[in-house]
Motif scaffolding. Structure first.
Motif, mmCIF file in Angstrom:
data_model
loop_
_atom_site.group_PDB
_atom_site.id
_atom_site.type_symbol
_atom_site.label_atom_id
_atom_site.label_comp_id
_atom_site.label_asym_id
_atom_site.label_seq_id
_atom_site.Cartn_x
_atom_site.Cartn_y
_atom_site.Cartn_z
ATOM 1 N N VAL A 130 13.146 -4.329 0.270
ATOM 2 C CA VAL A 130 12.531 -4.948 1.453
ATOM 3 C C VAL A 130 11.385 -4.081 1.975
ATOM 4 C CG1 VAL A 130 12.927 -5.649 3.836
ATOM 5 C CG2 VAL A 130 14.626 -6.195 2.087
ATOM 6 N N LEU A 131 11.605 -2.757 1.994
ATOM 7 C CA LEU A 131 10.547 -1.851 2.460
ATOM 8 C C LEU A 131 9.348 -1.855 1.519
ATOM 9 C CD1 LEU A 131 12.650 1.249 3.635
ATOM 10 C CD2 LEU A 131 11.443 -0.394 5.077
ATOM 11 N N SER A 132 9.601 -2.037 0.226
ATOM 12 C CA SER A 132 8.498 -2.012 -0.742
ATOM 13 C C SER A 132 7.503 -3.143 -0.505
ATOM 14 C CB SER A 132 9.047 -2.102 -2.167
ATOM 15 O OG SER A 132 9.573 -3.392 -2.436
ATOM 16 N N MET A 133 7.973 -4.222 0.085
ATOM 17 C CA MET A 133 7.091 -5.358 0.359
ATOM 18 C C MET A 133 6.091 -5.047 1.463
ATOM 19 S SD MET A 133 9.960 -8.387 0.118
ATOM 20 C CE MET A 133 8.750 -9.704 0.224
ATOM 21 N N GLN A 134 6.325 -3.954 2.207
ATOM 22 C CA GLN A 134 5.418 -3.557 3.282
ATOM 23 C C GLN A 134 4.511 -2.402 2.869
ATOM 24 O OE1 GLN A 134 7.672 -2.839 6.896
ATOM 25 N NE2 GLN A 134 9.245 -4.297 6.283
ATOM 26 N N CYS A 135 4.584 -2.022 1.586
ATOM 27 C CA CYS A 135 3.813 -0.871 1.106
ATOM 28 C C CYS A 135 2.536 -1.318 0.395
ATOM 29 C CB CYS A 135 4.661 -0.028 0.148
ATOM 30 S SG CYS A 135 6.036 0.819 0.934
ATOM 31 N N ALA A 136 1.516 -0.502 0.535
ATOM 32 C CA ALA A 136 0.259 -0.694 -0.193
ATOM 33 C C ALA A 136 0.120 0.420 -1.220
ATOM 34 C CB ALA A 136 -0.921 -0.685 0.767
ATOM 35 N N ALA A 137 -0.464 0.101 -2.388
ATOM 36 C CA ALA A 137 -0.615 1.080 -3.463
ATOM 37 C C ALA A 137 -2.093 1.268 -3.783
ATOM 38 C CB ALA A 137 0.143 0.614 -4.707
ATOM 39 N N PHE A 138 -2.497 2.541 -3.942
ATOM 40 C CA PHE A 138 -3.887 2.881 -4.234
ATOM 41 C C PHE A 138 -3.916 3.751 -5.486
ATOM 42 C CE2 PHE A 138 -3.218 2.451 0.309
ATOM 43 C CZ PHE A 138 -4.190 1.518 0.681
ATOM 44 N N GLU A 139 -4.623 3.292 -6.513
ATOM 45 C CA GLU A 139 -4.671 4.019 -7.775
ATOM 46 C C GLU A 139 -5.616 5.207 -7.674
ATOM 47 O OE1 GLU A 139 -5.064 3.145 -12.574
ATOM 48 O OE2 GLU A 139 -5.492 1.564 -11.103
ATOM 49 N N THR A 140 -5.209 6.347 -8.254
ATOM 50 C CA THR A 140 -6.020 7.557 -8.244
ATOM 51 C C THR A 140 -6.776 7.682 -9.565
ATOM 52 O OG1 THR A 140 -4.255 8.926 -9.161
ATOM 53 C CG2 THR A 140 -4.312 8.672 -6.764
ATOM 54 N N ALA A 141 -7.594 8.721 -9.654
ATOM 55 C CA ALA A 141 -8.436 8.901 -10.840
ATOM 56 C C ALA A 141 -7.624 9.157 -12.099
ATOM 57 C CB ALA A 141 -9.413 10.055 -10.600
ATOM 58 N N ASN A 142 -6.455 9.798 -11.982
ATOM 59 C CA ASN A 142 -5.658 10.120 -13.166
ATOM 60 C C ASN A 142 -4.617 9.049 -13.491
ATOM 61 O OD1 ASN A 142 -3.840 10.474 -11.122
ATOM 62 N ND2 ASN A 142 -3.258 12.560 -11.710
ATOM 63 N N GLY A 143 -4.688 7.897 -12.827
ATOM 64 C CA GLY A 143 -3.783 6.795 -13.132
ATOM 65 C C GLY A 143 -2.538 6.736 -12.280
ATOM 66 N N SER A 144 -2.292 7.760 -11.454
ATOM 67 C CA SER A 144 -1.162 7.729 -10.532
ATOM 68 C C SER A 144 -1.502 6.827 -9.349
ATOM 69 C CB SER A 144 -0.825 9.142 -10.054
ATOM 70 O OG SER A 144 -0.485 9.971 -11.145
ATOM 71 N N HIS A 145 -0.534 6.629 -8.470
ATOM 72 C CA HIS A 145 -0.747 5.787 -7.301
ATOM 73 C C HIS A 145 -0.265 6.503 -6.045
ATOM 74 C CE1 HIS A 145 -0.901 2.747 -10.493
ATOM 75 N NE2 HIS A 145 -1.582 1.990 -9.635
ATOM 76 N N VAL A 146 -1.011 6.348 -4.965
ATOM 77 C CA VAL A 146 -0.564 6.776 -3.646
ATOM 78 C C VAL A 146 -0.015 5.543 -2.938
ATOM 79 C CG1 VAL A 146 -1.232 7.696 -1.408
ATOM 80 C CG2 VAL A 146 -2.196 8.667 -3.493
ATOM 81 N N VAL A 147 1.239 5.607 -2.519
ATOM 82 C CA VAL A 147 1.909 4.464 -1.898
ATOM 83 C C VAL A 147 2.274 4.827 -0.464
ATOM 84 C CG1 VAL A 147 3.830 2.833 -2.053
ATOM 85 C CG2 VAL A 147 2.842 3.793 -4.141
ATOM 86 N N ARG A 148 1.903 3.968 0.461
ATOM 87 C CA ARG A 148 2.236 4.180 1.874
ATOM 88 C C ARG A 148 2.333 2.841 2.571
ATOM 89 N NH1 ARG A 148 -3.044 6.800 1.711
ATOM 90 N NH2 ARG A 148 -4.721 5.358 2.329
ATOM 91 N N HIS A 149 2.862 2.866 3.807
ATOM 92 C CA HIS A 149 2.978 1.646 4.607
ATOM 93 C C HIS A 149 1.594 1.058 4.842
ATOM 94 C CE1 HIS A 149 3.877 -0.987 8.052
ATOM 95 N NE2 HIS A 149 5.120 -0.991 7.576
ATOM 96 N N HIS A 150 1.518 -0.260 4.811
ATOM 97 C CA HIS A 150 0.197 -0.901 4.851
ATOM 98 C C HIS A 150 -0.539 -0.669 6.167
ATOM 99 C CE1 HIS A 150 1.207 -4.360 7.547
ATOM 100 N NE2 HIS A 150 2.428 -4.112 7.108
ATOM 101 N N LYS A 151 0.171 -0.258 7.223
ATOM 102 C CA LYS A 151 -0.481 -0.008 8.502
ATOM 103 C C LYS A 151 -0.972 1.429 8.652
ATOM 104 C CE LYS A 151 1.893 -3.603 11.183
ATOM 105 N NZ LYS A 151 2.735 -3.897 12.364
ATOM 106 N N LYS A 152 -0.574 2.303 7.739
ATOM 107 C CA LYS A 152 -0.976 3.702 7.810
ATOM 108 C C LYS A 152 -2.266 3.913 7.018
ATOM 109 C CE LYS A 152 3.624 5.664 8.536
ATOM 110 N NZ LYS A 152 4.622 6.651 8.052
ATOM 111 N N MET A 153 -3.110 4.782 7.557
ATOM 112 C CA MET A 153 -4.405 5.040 6.933
ATOM 113 C C MET A 153 -4.411 6.297 6.068
ATOM 114 S SD MET A 153 -5.929 2.418 7.938
ATOM 115 C CE MET A 153 -7.544 2.810 7.252
ATOM 116 N N ASP A 154 -3.393 7.148 6.202
ATOM 117 C CA ASP A 154 -3.334 8.353 5.381
ATOM 118 C C ASP A 154 -1.877 8.678 5.085
ATOM 119 O OD1 ASP A 154 -2.420 9.134 7.817
ATOM 120 O OD2 ASP A 154 -4.013 10.574 8.231
#
Length: 663
Positions: free
Chosen positions: A498-522
Motif C-alpha cells: 500500500v505504501l509503495s503506491m505512494q512512492c515515486a522512483a527516479f533513475e540515477t546515472a548508474n541504473g539504480s533508483h532513488v525512491v521516496r514519497h511522492h510529496k517529498k522533494m529530497d
C-alpha cells in the motif's frame, strides 16, 4: 485442559536483576516497564497521585484485559479503594471473553459464627459489605484485532472511601519493590530483626519511623518467612529428579547440568522435544533473556525464545545459572547449541541491561535522531557532539553504552536478520511468558513443572492461523503473496504494498533508483536492481532485517513489470507451510506449491495460455507415471539464510558515493 500451580505463600522471590553492568555493587537502575503494582516506591506513589485518571466509561476500549484492570486499578487507588477480579466467562472457541472487576468490598457480608471451641483461632475479619461498584468488560474483534471494551460501569459505593494515607495500606497496594526485597534478605542474613530492617529502610527513604513505605512490617515478616522455608539442598535434588522423570516420559526431552568442586549444582539447562522441532524451522533468530534472579536460591534465570511464522512466541529452552560469569554464559550457550545438534542461529538477541535506558532518558529525542543515521562515521561524529552538548563525557553509563555500539546502534546492526523480534509487541509476549512461570513459584521442582505447563500452553496455541485475508490493492503481487504467506507476514507485506503506491522512483546515472514519497522533494532510499539473478537491494535494509520487502523495493519491482514476487523474497520462515509437523521433504512441497500458484496466475491471463498449460501438464504427468519408482525421499537442504550483509552492488561505499552525487 491445563492446570496452574498455586503457591503456598504469596511472596514471589523472583526479581529483575538490578545491578548495573558498570560494575558498582550499589549502582541500581530503574526498569521503566515494571507494573505499577509491583514497583511502586514512595516517589512513584506521589507521582501516581498527581496523574489524572479519568473515570472509566461505557464503550471505552483496551488492548488487553490486563490493561483494563490496570486502568481501573489506578482509578481506584486515586479515589480511595481497591479492586479485584471477581469472575469471568470463557468457551473453547473464544477463550476468556468477559470479566467482572469489582471493588474490594464487593459481595455479601459473611455471617460470623460463634466459636464452639475456645482454643480455636478466630475467623479473619471480613471487609465485604455488599458494595455494588464494578466494571464489566467484554472481548470483541475490531478490524481483525482483539479489543476489550467496557460494557457496564457502576461507581456507587456504600462505604467510606479512604484517604491517601490509608489507601496505601490496602493489600492490593502493599508490594515490596525488587530492590527492597534483595536488601531485606541481605539484612536478614546479616542477623537483623524485621523491626530493625524496617527502620533501616525507612531511614534510607529519607523518612523516620512510621514513614510511608509502600508496605508494612507484616509484609516484610511474611517475605522473610517464605525465604526461610527454602531447603536448597533438597530442592536441587528434587529438580534433578524431575528432569530425570521428564526424560523417562518424553524421550526427546534433554537436560544437562554442571557441578562445582564441592559437588553442588552449579548450572542446569533443559528443553522439550517440541522445542527442537520448532528450532529447525524458526531457529534463525534466538532471544536469550537473563533479566530475572531468584534471591532465595540465588540463581539467575535464562530463557531462550524464538518467533514462529505467525508472529507468536516460541519457547526454546531454559537455564538456571549460579554465577553471572563469562564461564557460566559460555556453558549455557554451548549446551544450548549441543541440544540443537550444533545448528547456530543467525542472530542472538539479548539485553545488555534494561536500566541503561535511564542513561539516555535526558536526551531521548537526540538519541532517536542518531539511531536513524545511515553511516557509522556519521553516528560516531554526532554521538561525540551530543555527549559534549549534554555534558555527559564523564558519565560511565554513557561510556559503557557507546563501547557496545556495535551491538545496538542502527548504523552498525542494520542488515542483520531479526525476524521482527525487536518489536514492542514481541517484548510484551516474552514478558507475559516470564510472568507466567514466575508468578506461581513454590520450590525448584514446582518451578520446573510450571515452566513445562506454560511452554505446553504456548505449543498448543502455535497452530496454523486460519484468518481471512483481504486483498486491498488487487495488484498481482499482492494476490500472489496472499496464497503463500501466513496472515501475519502477509499483513506486514500488504502494508508495504500500500505504501509503495505512494512512492515515486527516479533513475540515477548508474541504473539504480532513488525512491521516496511522492510529496517529498529530497531524501529517500537507494534501490539497486540486478535483472540477471532477480536481486533487489534497498538501502533501508528492511528485507535483510525482517524478511519482508520494503515499499521502495516493491515500487521498483512494479516498475519492472513484475506480477509476482521472486521466490527468494518469500522466505520459507514466513510461509503458510512452515509448520512444525512437516516431513523432511517440506521444501520441495513449498517449491512445488509456489510454482503451481505462479503457473496458475500466469496461465489464467488468456485462453491460449490455459490450453497450452493443460496440454503440457498432461504430457508431464504421463512421463512421470512411466518413470522408475524410488523408495527414498528427496532430501533437500533447507534454504540458505537471509544474507544479512551488504549487497555487493549496493554496499555502503557504493551507496555513499551514489548518494553524495545526488545531493
Amino acid at each position: 485442559m491445563t492446570t496452574t500451580l498455586k503457591s503456598t505463600n504469596s511472596i514471589n522471590c523472583w526479581i529483575r536483576r538490578q545491578q548495573c553492568p558498570c560494575g558498582e555493587h550499589k549502582c541500581y537502575v530503574r526498569y521503566e516497564d515494571e507494573k505499577v503494582d509491583e514497583s511502586m516506591s514512595m516517589l512513584d506513589q506521589s507521582v501516581a497521585q498527581n496523574v489524572d485518571i479519568s473515570c472509566p466509561c461505557v464503550g471505552q476500549t483496551f488492548e488487553t484485559d490486563d490493561e483494563a484492570f490496570e486502568y481501573y486499578s489506578k482509578f481506584a487507588r486515586k479515589n480511595g479503594f481497591a479492586i479485584r477480579r471477581e469472575s469471568s466467562r470463557s468457551n473453547q472457541d473464544r477463550g476468556v471473553y468477559s470479566r467482572m472487576l469489582v471493588c474490594h468490598r464487593y459481595g455479601p457480608e459473611r455471617v460470623r459464627r460463634k466459636l464452639s471451641k475456645p482454643d480455636r483461632k478466630r475467623d479473619r475479619k471480613t471487609s465485604v459489605c455488599r458494595c455494588e461498584a464494578r466494571m464489566y468488560i467484554l472481548k470483541k474483534f475490531v478490524g481483525g484485532a482483539i479489543r476489550w471494551y467496557v460494557k457496564q460501569f457502576h461507581n456507587d459505593h456504600n462505604h467510606e472511601l479512604l484517604g491517601d494515607d490509608q489507601v496505601r495500606l490496602l493489600p492490593a497496594y502493599r508490594k515490596i519493590p525488587d530492590v527492597d526485597r534483595e536488601q531485606i534478605l541481605l539484612l536478614y542474613k546479616a542477623g537483623c530483626s524485621v523491626r530493625h530492617i524496617m527502620k533501616v529502610l525507612q531511614l534510607e527513604k529519607g523518612g523516620e519511623e512510621g514513614s510511608q513505605l509502600p508496605y508494612i512490617e507484616r509484609d516484610v515478616r511474611n517475605f522473610v518467612q517464605s525465604c526461610k522455608k527454602v531447603d536448597r539442598e533438597n530442592d536441587v535434588s528434587e529438580l534433578l529428579n524431575a528432569c530425570k522423570a521428564a526424560k523417562e516420559r518424553d524421550a526427546e526431552f534433554v537436560y544437562d547440568f554442571q557441578m562445582d568442586g564441592n559437588g553442588k549444582l552449579e548450572n542446569v539447562a533443559w528443553l522439550y522435544g517440541s522445542s527442537t522441532s520448532a528450532y529447525k524451522m524458526f531457529g534463525d533468530v534466538v532471544a536469550f533473556d537473563v533479566m530475572y534472579r531468584e534471591i532465595s536460591y540465588d540463581v539467575l534465570l535464562g530463557v531462550w525464545f524464538g518467533m514462529d511464522n505467525n508472529g507468536r512466541t516460541i519457547f526454546f529452552g531454559c537455564v538456571l545459572l549460579r554465577e553471572e560469569t563469562v564461564e557460566s554464559f559460555t556453558w549455557a550457550l554451548q549446551v544450548f547449541l549441543r541440544f540443537m545438534q550444533g545448528r547456530c542461529p543467525q542472530t542472538i538477541l539479548t539485553d545488555l541491561d534494561s536500566g541503561l535506558k535511564d542513561s539516555i532518558a535526558k536526551f531521548v529525542n537526540e538519541f532517536d535522531r542518531l539511531c536513524s543515521l545511515e553511516t557509522k562515521r556519521d553516528f560516531e561524529c554526532q554521538w561525540n557532539l551530543m555527549v559534549a552538548r549534554f555534558g555527559l563525557s564523564s558519565n560511565k553509563h554513557i561510556s559503557l553504552l557507546f563501547s557496545h555500539r556495535a551491538s545496538w546502534a542502527q548504523p552498525f546492526i542494520r542488515g542483520y536478520f531479526f525476524a521482527r523480534m525487536t518489536t514492542e509487541e514481541y517484548m510484551k509476549s516474552m514478558d507475559a511468558f516470564l510472568k507466567g512461570i514466575l508468578s506461581a513459584q513454590t520450590c525448584m521442582e514446582g518451578f520446573f513443572e510450571q515452566v513445562g505447563i506454560v511452554a505446553n500452553q504456548i505449543n498448543q496455541t502455535r497452530q496454523e492461523v486460519l484468518e481471512d485475508i483481504h486483498v486491498k490493492t488487487s495488484m498481482p503481487i499482492e494476490e500472489h503473496a496472499s496464497n503463500i504467506l501466513t496472515p501475519y507476514s502477509f499483513n506486514l507485506l500488504q502494508q508495504e504494498i500500500v505504501l509503495s503506491m505512494q512512492c515515486a522512483a527516479f533513475e540515477t546515472a548508474n541504473g539504480s533508483h532513488v525512491v521516496r514519497h511522492h510529496k517529498k522533494m529530497d531524501g529517500g532510499c537507494l534501490v539497486s536492481w540486478i535483472p540477471k539473478n532477480e536481486r533487489i537491494c534497498c538501502s533501508c535494509k528492511m528485507f535483510e532485517v525482517s524478511g519482508i520487502l520494503c515499499s521502495h523495493a516493491l515500487r521498483i519491482l512494479v516498475l519492472k513489470n513484475y506480477f509476482y514476487l521472486p521466490e527468494k523474497y518469500l522466505p520459507i520462515r514466513w510461509r503458510r507451510e512452515s509448520s512444525l509437523v512437516q516431513s523432511s521433504c517440506d521444501e520441495w512441497s513449498l517449491t512445488y506449491q509456489t510454482l503451481t500458484s505462479t503457473l496458475f496466475a500466469e496461465s489464467s491471463i488468456t485462453k491460449e495460455r490455459i490450453d497450452y498449460v493443460h496440454k503440457e501438464l498432461s504430457r508431464i504427468l504421463d512421463h512421470v507415471r512411466n518413470m522408475a519408482a524410488n523408495d527414498g525421499v528427496l532430501n533437500l537442504e533447507t534454504t540458505p539464510p537471509i544474507d544479512a550483509r551488504m549487497d555487493d552492488v549496493a554496499n555502503e561505499s557504493d551507496f555513499n558515493s551514489t548518494w553524495n552525487s545526488l545531493q
